[in-house]
Scaffold this motif. Structure first.
Motif, PDB file in Angstrom:
ATOM      1  N   MET A 196      36.364  41.888  27.713  1.00  0.00           N
ATOM      2  CA  MET A 196      37.493  42.065  28.525  1.00  0.00           C
ATOM      3  C   MET A 196      37.990  40.925  29.051  1.00  0.00           C
ATOM      4  N   VAL A 197      39.371  40.563  28.981  1.00  0.00           N
ATOM      5  CA  VAL A 197      39.849  39.328  29.360  1.00  0.00           C
ATOM      6  C   VAL A 197      40.785  39.435  30.784  1.00  0.00           C
ATOM      7  N   ALA A 225      43.837  42.076  31.049  1.00  0.00           N
ATOM      8  CA  ALA A 225      43.845  43.300  30.157  1.00  0.00           C
ATOM      9  C   ALA A 225      44.366  44.380  30.925  1.00  0.00           C
ATOM     10  N   GLN A 255      43.925  48.184  30.952  1.00  0.00           N
ATOM     11  CA  GLN A 255      42.916  48.980  30.415  1.00  0.00           C
ATOM     12  C   GLN A 255      43.659  50.448  30.721  1.00  0.00           C
ATOM     13  N   VAL A 265      42.232  48.808  25.340  1.00  0.00           N
ATOM     14  CA  VAL A 265      43.333  48.146  26.340  1.00  0.00           C
ATOM     15  C   VAL A 265      44.431  48.118  25.380  1.00  0.00           C
ATOM     16  N   VAL A 302      48.014  42.754  27.250  1.00  0.00           N
ATOM     17  CA  VAL A 302      47.587  42.135  28.111  1.00  0.00           C
ATOM     18  C   VAL A 302      48.600  41.365  28.839  1.00  0.00           C
TER      19      VAL A 302
END
Length: 289
Positions: free
Chosen positions: A232-233, A236, A238, A260, A263
């Motif tokens: 995960m960044v 993100a 989700q 996700v 972003v």
């Protein structure tokens, strides 16, 4: 202990030490962490003559109160709040000299969520993986402030900045989050992504440093199977089983098993740090894969 220290008199609902965080350790399962409103943290550091990476205090909603053991120069920014020294009003968004033993208090946020206290020399708690930031998810760094805690301070590094007007935007009346679709938008119906970028959402009171939770229309999945846990960044979006998007913030997990759908641009996340519960949220597409 040196007299370069702050004694915590009132910790507030949640006050943490934060700097620029510890990026680059996601492969070890360590979130980035760091100040949620990075421009506000950088500004208070500049006002007291600190380098931008110095650690500051991040308060949540109802401020905090501290007592320096020796005279210090401080600055308060982020969410506007009353600032007092021994009960007397002091400027917000400007350097303030606080005598040793005086009570410095940051009141409740008048608008927004998080205020920042910068102290000349910075908060010098022991760094962990190169950062002094409190990480609420992993537990790395110092614990959230508690009444009676004592925080060491460094030596002032440079002159304080003098400004006529603080270049700090107010909390958003509407939180506009620019998104790039994916990487798992194919797990959702075409109508679901259209819903995300055309329908309105609001900030949920369940939001925290881990993620900005939203209230609004649920996003329908076209694939109902389990998604293996993946990286995960920051930013993100989700979508958990209830279908309401969650925007990952600084203390987000490094892996997750929910898809996700998009972003958020990193530049928009500082505004998310100051969005109060009930603030309208609008997602808008800025690029497609």
């Amino acid at each position: 202990m040196t007299d370069r220290a702050l004694a915590v008199v009132r910790a507030g609902v949640l006050t943490t030490v934060q700097d620029r965080g510890r990026p680059g350790h996601a492969h070890l399962g360590v979130p980035r962490s760091g100040a949620l409103d990075t421009p506000a943290a950088a500004l208070v550091n500049r006002l007291v003559g600190n380098p931008p990476e110095a650690a500051v205090l991040e308060t949540t909603l109802n401020g905090c109160a501290v007592r320096p053991r020796s005279a210090v120069t401080v600055a308060v920014g982020g969410a506007p709040c009353a600032v007092t020294v021994d009960g007397r009003p002091a400027p917000w968004g400007a350097p303030v000299r606080v005598p040793g033993g005086a009570l410095l208090e940051l009141g409740p946020a008048r608008s927004g969520v998080r205020s920042y206290l910068g102290v000349a020399g910075g908060i010098t708690v022991e760094p962990v993986l190169g950062s002094r930031s409190t990480d609420l998810l992993s537990g790395l760094g110092p614990p959230p402030l508690a009444d009676g805690a004592v925080l060491p301070l460094g030596r002032p590094a440079g002159p304080c900045a003098r400004v006529d007007t603080v270049p700090q935007p107010g909390p958003p009346a509407e939180l506009v989050l620019r998104v790039t679709p994916g990487p798992r938008d194919d797990w959702f119906t075409a109508d679901a992504f259209r819903t995300l970028v055309t329908r309105g959402y609001r900030v949920s009171a369940a939001s925290n440093r881990i993620g900005l939770r939203t209230q609004g229309p649920a996003l329908e999945r076209v694939r109902t199977g389990e998604l293996p846990s993946e990286g995960m960044v920051l930013g993100a979006v989700q979508v958990p089983p209830d279908g309401r998007p969650v925007v990952f913030l600084a203390d987000h997990p490094t892996t997750g098993g929910y898809p996700v759908i998009a972003v958020v641009r990193a530049a928009d996340l500082s505004a998310a740090a100051q969005a109060t519960p009930g603030t309208p949220v609008r997602f808008t597409v800025v690029s497609r894969r």
